[in-house]
Design a protein around this motif. Structure first.
Motif, PDB file in Angstrom:
ATOM      1  N   GLY A   1      44.300  34.528  39.579  1.00 48.89           N
ATOM      2  CA  GLY A   1      43.306  33.527  39.924  1.00 48.89           C
ATOM      3  C   GLY A   1      42.042  33.707  39.105  1.00 48.89           C
ATOM      4  N   ILE A   2      40.916  33.279  39.694  1.00 50.62           N
ATOM      5  CA  ILE A   2      39.609  33.306  39.041  1.00 50.62           C
ATOM      6  C   ILE A   2      38.678  34.176  39.893  1.00 50.62           C
ATOM      7  CG2 ILE A   2      37.691  31.910  38.198  1.00 50.62           C
ATOM      8  CD1 ILE A   2      39.612  29.543  38.112  1.00 50.62           C
ATOM      9  N   THR A   3      37.961  35.101  39.232  1.00 51.33           N
ATOM     10  CA  THR A   3      37.052  36.010  39.931  1.00 51.33           C
ATOM     11  C   THR A   3      35.687  35.961  39.265  1.00 51.33           C
ATOM     12  OG1 THR A   3      38.937  37.451  40.417  1.00 51.33           O
ATOM     13  CG2 THR A   3      36.730  38.374  40.756  1.00 51.33           C
ATOM     14  N   PHE A   4      34.642  35.853  40.079  1.00 50.17           N
ATOM     15  CA  PHE A   4      33.267  35.909  39.594  1.00 50.17           C
ATOM     16  C   PHE A   4      32.768  37.339  39.769  1.00 50.17           C
ATOM     17  CE2 PHE A   4      32.389  31.177  40.746  1.00 50.17           C
ATOM     18  CZ  PHE A   4      33.344  30.810  39.797  1.00 50.17           C
ATOM     19  N   LEU A   5      32.272  37.963  38.672  1.00 44.82           N
ATOM     20  CA  LEU A   5      31.794  39.348  38.686  1.00 44.82           C
ATOM     21  C   LEU A   5      30.329  39.380  38.273  1.00 44.82           C
ATOM     22  CD1 LEU A   5      34.806  40.935  36.768  1.00 44.82           C
ATOM     23  CD2 LEU A   5      34.516  40.875  39.241  1.00 44.82           C
TER      24      LEU A   5
END
Length: 2009
Positions: A1369-1373
């Motif tokens: 998926g997509i992860t914001f860090l």
């Protein structure tokens, strides 16, 4: 008292009650006497004067219609028939009733000319004829759309059967189809006559049964079938006949016509040997040829599809009947009988195929069932004879019924359209009224039937007519008539009628004829109709019939009425092995079976009277429903002799037929009646005024207009005249318009020609006059000039003499002075020259030395500019390896190199068109865009303003700065004098603008102690060439609008630059800039044009760099050291890329190379298939970052590394950067087993990452397992400690080895390896795949692609963060790698790219279920592309979806019903087309399967099994559906539709409509076209296997048949195309509308709306063509069939031009355009015109399928004909093969009719058609030729085959079959072949091949068989002909030829052929008249060709005859 004169015609009393006509004659003595019509003399005296009455003139000669008789009495009627009979006129009208007198001879009234004469003519226009009645039936059936019938009545022998056959012949002929069904209907008569007709005393061909033939017609008037109903066959005739009468014809046919062998098999002899055939003492019939009739009977059986086995089985049963008739019985003892001779019984056994003993037992004994047992009783001899006769009658009766059923099965065709009502004409030919000396039960039934028909006639003519007059208030005088209703009441209508009494008595077991007679006497004895016997002993009773009293003998009534057969005989039939016998008794056998099973429920067997009454009632209902015509047949005498008129017999027939009353009522009545609307509709063309003439004898009722026959005929004739006049008027106007248009065009053309001709003529005359005047002027002027010349010459001579003397003296003096002066100057010049030469020699030496010092080459110029560069090195191999990659340096494998020629880029460079670059000169650009007075040429001054206009002030300042730097770089301005304080000696300092230094999009971060503190002060110092380059390039990178300015400045300084040093430095600068940034679209063409004129090798080098930069975009960094080296050498750069398996690959790159290109080159080199996710990594020191595999420039990364090295104090050219090829990210659907190379590289990457701590595990056991698997991969199941230790060193991180000893790790790995080896027997590749899958699952974040973004909007987060995208998926860090937001792919509903502007670059909008995020960044576009790719890939592979709304479609099983938020499992079996928006799915909740609209669901972007999460989806599905938002497709359209008024009925819908759109069709037609339209357009789920042609057939098929449906089709298509947002659906809709417009037009009420619909959509590609096709269809007839496959294929390819291949006989072919409305004739003319033929007459289009070659009708549409043929072939093959098939076909163009064909007249036709069509006929031996002709033709054919090649003469014996006819070749011996070859050699000629072909045709043309079509057939009609004959059809007619001798057996011209037709395997034609013509039947599979050829030739001759008659005055 009136006077009698000689010659008068009078009526005289004949003594018989009816006066007779007579003529007044004069005796030799001068007295008047009367000679009556019979030739008798009557004297005139006072006694007879009173009985003499004058004869009306109409009775003298006779009239056609007896209504017009003046003597309207019996005598007038009788004499009218007599007079016409004597003249051979046998037909007379009584109104519309035809009276036909049997002539007992063949009259010439039934030829084909008579058929044509009476076709389409009104009743009364021509003399009376049976053809006129038949045409009247046919005309009224088509006009009134009502069934017709014709009742043909009369006594036996009156000619009813012959008139029925004539009616049939006419209807078949007028149908005009020559179809096989017509011939089958006609041929049913010979079979029925053979079985049902016999010779009687009164008639040689008496019908002993009644028949009603119902002929069915199509709407076009063609016969499509018939049905025969039979009534009451006289079965008793089989067993007994009256004296001088015969049995049925079939017995005599068989005995006379059957071959001796067949008769021997059946043990048959002559007719005299059989009792059943000799009872009447008459076995022959005069005038009947039984042998010939048997041949016709056999032919008819074949035509009616009776097989040979059927024919043989019939013969066997007939033989059995004859043999049974010869079986007799002896009286043995009391009430016991036995066989007289067993031999007779033995003979009949083989035919009946029953056991002899069983047959004998059944004939002599009878079994009865009592309450307890079965009792057998012996029969007396009389009873045995009666039982035998009953058995025989039953056999014959059942056989007759079977034959009738067999005939009906062949000729009756049910309509394919169940809703279509068939039109029919019924012909009733039933037994006539009979009154013999002894009348029995059969005569009672026959006369009862005639009473019913008489009542029908009376009711129709009298009752109904007078009742209607009264109902319509017509003034009418009642006419009395003879009504036979009382007789019918007594016979059948009263409760205790006679037939009911007979039935009642028949049902009593003890009922006898006596008891029956007593009951009839009691009930009907006093009524007057029934006449009882005179006493109790008599058995005769009488009945008063309409034709008189008839006495009947009641003996045998009950037995005949019961018509029963004993159960013993039925069981005997069941035991027989004769299939036909059992089939005939099928019903009786079935009844016996039922009696055995359920005896109590069997109904009583119906009596013969009951059956007859039932069939008769059905007949009367049928007749009542039809419009009847009547033919009254009159028998003139009882002796069957011609020209004999029995007055008594005829007047009796006229009386009981009610003819007198008929004439009276017809004369006074109005038989023709129309409703007012019908009358107005039909005759409005005749309404010239509004006032009708009341004097005409017509009546007006309440609702109808009543007319007489003559008036109807007159109206019809006048109507046709008026219609013809109107048609002529229309033709006149149209032709006038046409010719007027032609005249105006020609006149305009003539005026133009006249104008130009007159101008030419005037100019020519003017030139002529001008030339004349010029000559005149010349003559005058010449004379004047001559005179002047003479005077001047004389004066000139005097003047010349004086001047010449003066000049000579003067010249001599001047020469002397000149010589003296010349000498003085020469001496001085020589002295000065010598001194100057000495001085110049020294200066020349000084100048040469100076020039040698200043002149340098361009290469030296480059070397001087880049003198600081080191030698060429390979990039990526300098210095120490980065941290963590030292092991790869140590284990570096052999370096591989990639040749630049092997590189294949993914994106092809655009090919520039240099042809038009001449007009893009730099000077032109400067004149258009340069500011002020700036010139495009070289200058040395600083600019006051930029060359181009800039809005930004900073751009203006930067432009002037760049110009200053460019002048300094090129040496056009000197460097500043001030020196830099600290000059670096070791290297050149890099310099770039502060804007470039401060950019934040760099991969390598910069520290704060950057040494660049601005650019203003530093530019005033002297700069190196490299510093100047970086300044120029830096400005171009950061300022987009400055790029064209920089290029313009450089080009300006290169234009007209005479300074060689400056010129070369400028081109160096331009080449470097071209590799960094591209120009704008406005300037690129001008720059390309400018580059062409570069010096040396710079033109191609600069052009290539410009292409690459334009393809891959602007760079982000200044040039790297490698680029400067490439510019110096003009060669590609070489960089080294390291793979994770240790390999190093050197590959060439340029300034524009991107990471995507490098990755693609590497993948191709190592043969990597799964390339996604592999990226280029850059490593420098301890830093590693990914370039990805996208649009990042590799040289930018290298430039950044060099800058980082410089920042740390190192040298850029020795920067230790490295390039690695690694796996960056996995796809969610990654499969490690697909690509072994990919798995190997990832596996090596994992091992490397484990060693250096890149990938870390939480447990030690995970490290151990991975190391064990690595050990297993490297060394298999067996390994040494050294191997284990080596693996530990390779896999385990150093920190782990320090925390735990190496030995411990070795021990753990060894143990794990042993377990792995023991538990698995996998290959190394499988274990590698397991390790890769483990890493993918374990470390998704390490296999992610990272993007630095800035949040513009969305959830509350920090403004800057990192987005990590991986397969999960997509992860914001955040900066500390803390996870802010995690999104799975199903939660992402959409990705949109937003372009924000110059400052912000690009932005991405992520639409998710957790909120929307708008993110900006330099790599935002790459991020959006990656997310979109993952989402689309998952969606494509996903099997799960969630519904967005509820759908309830329980009424249609095709659809799936579901609720909102329901989980759906997608079934991917390609049943429905997903591209049309339909998906097949299964509801997890209901487990049902169906089609789902793609818009109603959202496919989950996931590959995980969602069925396990069913409980989760039960609650979350609705929330998901509510939160999900579909992406907006067209915002403007949605806003418009939101504000528009709802139009649900007329807009696109995916729901099938339930009823037609048009109100008029609601109750008329079922709606079958809506769903196919939706399916074709993709708006309804359609199975993939359903072809487009099937859908178009369902859409347009009904509309081509029913005109009312056409508007509905238009409306439905336009409805689906209204407000339709689906592009694919609209394309398919336009295709349907295109097809529809070409098939048929809409009605006038819909036409305007359809045109408006098309005109309002002119932007659509097919709109204009649809309008054109619509206009064309309005002028043409509608198509009859749906579109052909070729049409559908063409429009599906969006091609409006339909091309079709046409083949020719000479094996050539051409392509022709065929339109939807192209007819065969149009195509024929087009082909003839294109081929250059002189005429198209005689040519035709043929279609060849796998088994047939069919000619097309020239009036039909081309595609309709093709469709008809292919559909027929498909249907035939489908029946044969059991499934749908495709029918391949070829279209040929050939000559069909050979008339007016003269070889040599049309050479093209001879070569293409005539020669290739005639040659096969010649070689097959169809022609008769002499030996000389044979040799001559062979020589010509040899020349055609070999040309001028003389060496081929030796091959003559081998190719002789291609030169000589087959029959001649077989007869040749070897010596003849040799001699033939020599003769051929002597016959050599010098003609060409084409001339030889024409010569061949000329030779064949002399033979009578030239142009014939030949057919080998088997004939069975002519005994004198051989079985196999050859039929030749040509313009002369049909010729029958002996196939062996080639003799002509018979020739039949076309005017002698009365009829012809063909079946599947037969061809039939009738020669002569329709009545007694000769029939010719032959067996052939090519009958359809013969039929078509004869029809074509006949039509041709008819057209020619019509043209000749039209031309004749």
């Amino acid at each position: 008292m009136w006077s009698i004169f000689y010659g008068d015609f009078v009526w005289v009393d004949s003594g018989g009650g009816v006066p007779i006509g007579a003529q007044v004659k004069v005796t030799p003595t001068g007295q008047l006497q009367l000679i009556d019509d019979e030739g008798k003399e009557h004297k005139i005296n006072k006694k007879t004067e009173g009985t003499i009455r004058p004869m009306h003139p109409t009775s003298v000669e006779g009239v056609d219609d007896m209504i017009r008789l003046g003597d309207l009495n019996e005598a007038g009627l009788l004499r009218n028939l007599l007079v016409r009979h004597k003249e051979g006129i046998i037909y007379t009208y009584t109104g519309s009733i035809l009276v036909a007198v049997n002539p007992y001879q063949l009259l010439p009234l039934y030829t084909t000319e008579h058929v044509h004469m009476y076709t389409d003519r009104r009743l009364g226009e021509l003399p009376p004829h049976v053809f006129a009645i038949a045409d009247g039936c046919f005309f009224n059936m088509r006009r009134n759309k009502k069934n017709q019938c014709c009742v043909i009545s009369g006594e036996s022998g009156a000619g009813k059967t012959e008139n029925t056959k004539l009616m049939l012949q006419f209807l078949a002929a007028v149908s005009g189809q020559h179809s096989w069904i017509e011939q089958q209907i006609l041929e049913a008569n010979p079979i029925l006559e053979a079985f049902g007709n016999a010779k009687t005393i009164r008639n040689d061909n008496s019908s002993r049964f009644g028949k009603y033939i119902d002929i069915n017609f199509t709407k076009g008037g063609a016969i499509e079938g018939a049905r025969v109903e039979q009534y009451l066959l006289e079965k008793s005739r089989v067993c007994r006949q009256a004296p001088q009468e015969r049995n049925y014809h079939i017995f005599y046919y068989m005995l006379m016509g059957m071959s001796a062998e067949q008769k021997k098999i059946l043990s048959l002899g002559s007719a005299a040997e059989y009792y059943y055939l000799t009872m009447g003492n008459c076995t022959s019939c005069e005038g009947r040829d039984d042998v010939k009739e048997y041949a016709h009977f056999r032919s008819a059986l074949k035509i009616l599809m009776f097989t040979e086995n059927d024919s043989w089985e019939i013969s066997k049963l007939l033989a059995a009947i004859l043999h049974l008739g010869n079986v007799w019985f002896l009286f043995l003892q009391l009430h016991i009988s036995g066989l007289r001779r067993e031999a007779e019984l033995t003979v009949c056994v083989p035919s009946s195929q029953v056991a002899p003993k069983e047959l004998e037992k059944c004939l002599t004994q009878r079994s009865f069932m009592t309450a307890r047992e079965s009792v057998t009783k012996a029969l007396t001899s009389d009873q045995a004879v009666d039982g035998r006769d009953a058995f025989v009658k039953a056999i014959y009766g059942k056989l007759f019924l079977w034959v009738v059923d067999k005939i009906n099965a062949a000729i009756y065709k049910k309509s394919e359209d169940s809703e279509e009502v068939q039109q029919s004409i019924g012909l009733l030919d039933i037994f006539g009224f009979e009154n013999f000396s002894k009348n029995s039960f059969e005569q009672l039934c026959i006369n009862f039937a005639n009473e019913q028909l008489q009542q029908f006639f009376v009711k129709h003519v009298f009752k109904l007519e007078q009742d209607e007059y009264a109902r319509e208030n017509i003034v009418w005088k009642h006419i009395d008539y003879q009504d036979n209703q009382r007789t019918l009441d007594v016979l059948a209508s009263k409760p205790m009628n006679m037939l009911a009494l007979i039935d009642e008595e028949s049902n009593f077991p003890k009922g006898t004829d006596t008891t029956m007679l007593q009951k009839m006497n009691t009930v009907h004895g006093k009524g007057g109709i029934y006449i009882p016997p005179k006493n109790n002993y008599e058995t005769e009773f009488g009945i008063q019939h309409f034709a008189g009293v008839v006495n009947y003998d009641s003996k045998g009534f009950l037995e005949k009425n019961r018509d029963t057969l004993s159960a013993d005989l039925i069981q005997l039939v069941e035991s027989s092995s004769n299939k036909l016998l059992k089939l005939a008794f099928q019903k009786e056998l079935f009844k016996i079976i039922l009696e055995i099973k359920i005896p109590l429920h069997i109904k009583r067997v119906p009596t013969l009277t009951g059956q007859f009454r039932q069939s008769l009632d059905s007949l009367m209902k049928t007749l009542t429903a039809c419009q009847p015509y009547f033919i009254r047949c009159i028998k003139p005498n009882d002796f069957k002799k011609p020209m004999l008129f029995d007055r008594e017999l005829c007047i009796r027939q006229l009386r009981y037929s009610g003819m007198m009353e008929t004439i009276r009522i017809r004369k006074a009545g109005y038989p023709v009646r129309y409703t007012f609307e019908e009358f107005l509709q039909r005759y409005r063309v005749l309404l010239k005024t509004y006032i009708c003439d009341p004097k005409i004898d017509w009546k007006t009722g309440k609702t109808k207009i009543f007319l007489k026959d003559c008036h109807d005929t007159m109206l019809e004739v006048e109507r046709m005249k008026e219609l013809n006049a109107k048609a002529l008027l229309i033709q006149k106007v149209m032709r006038g318009y046409k010719y007027r248009k032609q005249f105006l065009r020609k006149r305009a053309g003539a005026l133009v020609i006249q104008k130009y001709w007159r101008g030419h003529k005037g100019r020519k005359l003017y030139r002529l006059v001008k030339h004349g005047f010029a000559r005149l002027q010349a003559q005058v002027r010449s004379r004047q000039l001559h005179f002047q010349y003479k005077k001047k010459r004389e004066a000139a001579i005097v003047l010349q003499a004086q001047i010449r003397g003066h000049l000579a003296r003067k010249q001599w003096k001047r020469k002397r002075d000149a010589v003296i002066l010349l000498q003085a100057y020469t001496r001085g010049l020589l002295a000065r020259k010598m001194r100057r030469a000495q001085k110049n020699s020294g200066q020349k030496r000084e100048l040469e030395n100076k020039a040698n010092a200043e002149s340098i080459t361009d290469q030296e110029m480059v070397d001087s500019v880049f003198g600081f560069l080191p030698a060429i090195v390979v990039g990526g191999q300098e210095g120490q390896a980065p941290v963590g990659f030292e092991n790869l340096e140590k284990q570096r494998m052999i370096t591989e190199e990639i040749d630049i020629d092997d590189i294949s880029m993914d994106e092809e460079l655009p090919q520039d068109d240099f042809d038009d670059l001449d007009e893009y000169s730099f000077s032109k650009f400067a004149s258009m865009y340069f500011q002020g007075a700036a010139s495009p040429t070289h200058i040395r001054q600083r600019l006051q303003q930029p060359l181009l206009y800039h809005e930004d002030a900073a751009d203006v300042l930067a432009s002037l700065t760049v110009w200053w730097i460019i002048l300094r770089f090129m040496g056009d301005l000197p460097e500043p004098k001030r020196q830099v304080q600290a000059q670096r000696n070791a290297r050149q300092e890099r310099f770039m603008p502060q804007e470039l230094i401060s950019r934040k999009d760099r991969q390598v971060p910069r520290s704060d102690d950057d040494s660049m503190n601005g650019e203003g002060p530093s530019l005033d110092r002297p700069l190196t060439s490299l510093e100047k380059l970086h300044i120029i390039v830096g400005y171009a990178i950061v300022r987009r609008d400055l790029r064209d300015e920089i290029y313009c400045q450089i080009c300006k300084q290169l234009q007209d630059n005479s300074n060689r040093n400056s010129y070369f430095r400028g081109w160096i600068l331009l080449s470097l800039c071209l590799g960094i940034f591209p120009p704008s679209e406005r300037f690129i063409k001008y720059l390309q044009s400018f580059i062409r004129f570069a010096p040396g090798g710079y033109a191609s080098y600069c052009a290539e760099r410009l292409k690459r930069t334009g393809l891959n975009g602007v760079r982000g960094e200044p040039p790297a050291w490698l680029e400067l080296q490439a510019t110096k050498t003009k060669k590609p750069m070489i960089v080294s890329v390291t793979l994770m398996d240790g390999r190093t690959i050197n590959l060439p790159v340029d300034s524009g190379s991107t990471s995507r290109e490098i990755c693609q080159i590497l993948s191709n080199k190592i043969k990597l298939n799964d390339t996604f996710g592999f990226s280029l990594y850059v490593a420098l020191y301890e830093k590693v970052w990914a370039l990805g595999s996208g649009r990042e420039h590799v040289m930018d990364a290298i430039s950044q590394c060099e800058q980082e090295v410089k920042r740390k104090g190192g040298q850029e050219q020795h920067a230790p950067w490295r390039l690695f090829f690694r796996k960056e990210v996995f796809t969610p659907w990654h499969d490690s087993k697909e690509d072994k190379i990919s798995t190997e590289l990832i596996y090596k990457q994992i091992i490397h990452g484990l060693k250096f701590g890149e990938y870390q595990c939480q447990k030690e056991d995970d490290y151990v397992q991975l190391a064990a698997k690595h050990l297993y991969i490297q060394h298999g199941s067996g390994s040494s400690p050294e191997h284990v230790k080596e693996v530990v060193q390779e896999c385990i991180n150093t920190s782990l080895l320090e925390s735990k000893s190496e030995a411990k790790w070795v021990q753990m790995v060894s143990t794990a390896h042993a377990e792995v080896s023991h538990s698995t027997d996998q290959k190394a590749d499988t274990v590698k795949a397991e390790m890769v899958d483990y890493a993918r699952e374990k470390w998704p974040m390490f296999f992610s692609r990272f993007f630095e973004v800035v949040k513009l909007s969305g959830k509350r987060l920090s403004n800057k963060f990192i987005v990590a995208i991986n397969w999960t998926g997509i992860t914001f860090l955040d900066e500390r790698e803390k996870r802010l937001v995690e999104l799975s792919f199903p939660e992402v509903t959409g990705v949109n790219t937003i372009r924000e502007g110059k400052a912000s670059g690009q932005a991405v909008s992520l639409l998710t279920l957790k909120g929307d995020f708008t993110l900006a960044g330099n790599t935002a576009e790459d991020m959006a592309e990656l997310v979109t790719m993952f989402l689309s890939g998952l969606t494509e592979r996903s099997r799960y979806a969630v519904t967005l709304k509820e759908s309830d479609r329980q009424d249609d099983p095709t659809f799936l019903s579901f609720k909102k938020g329901e989980l759906i499992i997608i079934i991917k079996d390609d049943e429905f087309s997903q591209k049309h928006g339909w998906i097949k799915g299964e509801s997890v909740r209901t487990k049902k399967v169906g089609a789902i609209p793609a818009d109603d669901i959202v496919i989950l972007a996931t590959l995980t099994d969602q069925k396990k999460k069913r409980a989760h989806w039960n609650g979350a599905g609705v929330l998901f559906a509510r939160s999900y938002r579909q992406p907006t497709k067209d915002v403007n359209r949605q806003v418009m539709s939101r504000n528009a008024a709802p139009e649900r009925l007329w807009v696109n819908s995916r729901e099938p409509i339930r009823q037609p759109l048009l109100q008029k069709l609601v109750r008329l037609f079922l709606l079958d076209s809506c769903v196919p339209i939706l399916k074709y357009m993709g708006d309804y789920p359609a199975k993939q296997m359903q072809s487009p042609l099937e859908l178009t057939d369902q859409i347009f098929g009904p509309a081509t048949k029913h005109e009312a449906l056409r508007d509905e089709i238009y409306c439905q298509i336009m409805k689906q195309m209204t407000s339709n947002n689906n592009r694919l659906s609209m394309e398919q809709g336009w295709q349907l509308l295109w097809l529809c417009c070409g098939l048929f037009p809409p009605s006038q009420s819909l036409l305007r709306h359809t045109q408006r619909f098309l005109e309002s959509r002119r932007r659509e590609a097919l709109s204009a063509d649809c309008l054109q096709r619509l206009q064309s269809s309005l002028r043409m007839e509608p198509r009859k069939l749906p579109p052909h496959q070729v049409e559908v294929d063409a429009i599906q390819q969006n091609s409006t031009q339909i091309l079709h291949k046409i083949h020719f006989p000479n094996d050539t072919e051409e392509i022709f355009e065929v339109m939807t409305s192209t007819r065969i004739k149009d195509l024929t003319l087009n082909i003839a015109r294109k081929l250059g033929l002189t005429t198209a007459d005689g040519f035709s289009i043929f279609v060849k399928t796998h088994d047939k070659v069919l000619s097309l009708n020239e009036t039909d549409y081309f595609f309709d004909s093709l469709r008809q043929i292919t559909d027929w072939s498909k249907k035939a093959n489908r029946i044969k093969d059991g499934g749908p098939v495709n029918v391949p076909y070829l279209v040929f163009f050939m000559r069909k009719l050979w008339f007016n064909v003269i070889p040599g007249r049309d050479t093209e036709a001879d070569l293409i058609f005539h020669y290739p069509q005639e040659l096969p006929k010649y070689l097959r031996g169809y022609h008769v030729c002499t030996k000389e002709e044979l040799i001559n033709i062979a020589a010509q054919l040899f020349r055609i085959k070999v040309g001028n090649d003389k060496s081929q003469i030796v091959t003559i014996p081998k190719i002789l079959k291609e030169l000589v006819p087959a029959d001649q070749l077989k007869a040749m011996s070897e010596n003849e072949v040799k001699n033939f070859s020599l003769m051929l050699e002597l016959q050599k000629s010098a003609m060409s091949v084409d001339e030889a072909k024409v010569a061949f045709l000329k030779a064949v043309y002399r033979w009578p068989t030239f142009g014939c079509a030949f057919f080998e057939v088997k004939q069975t009609s002519e005994l004198n002909f051989p079985d196999i004959v050859r039929i030749a059809i040509s313009k002369q007619g049909v010729t029958i030829i002996h196939p062996k001798t080639k003799d002509v057996l018979a020739t039949h011209p076309f005017n002698r052929i009365a009829s012809w037709c063909s079946g599947s395997t037969y061809f039939h034609m009738t020669i002569g008249s329709l009545v007694k013509g000769n029939k010719f039947l032959c067996e052939t599979s090519l009958g359809y060709k013969m039929d078509d050829l004869i029809t074509s030739y006949v039509n041709l001759f008819l057209r020619e005859r019509k043209c000749r008659s039209f031309r004749s005055p």
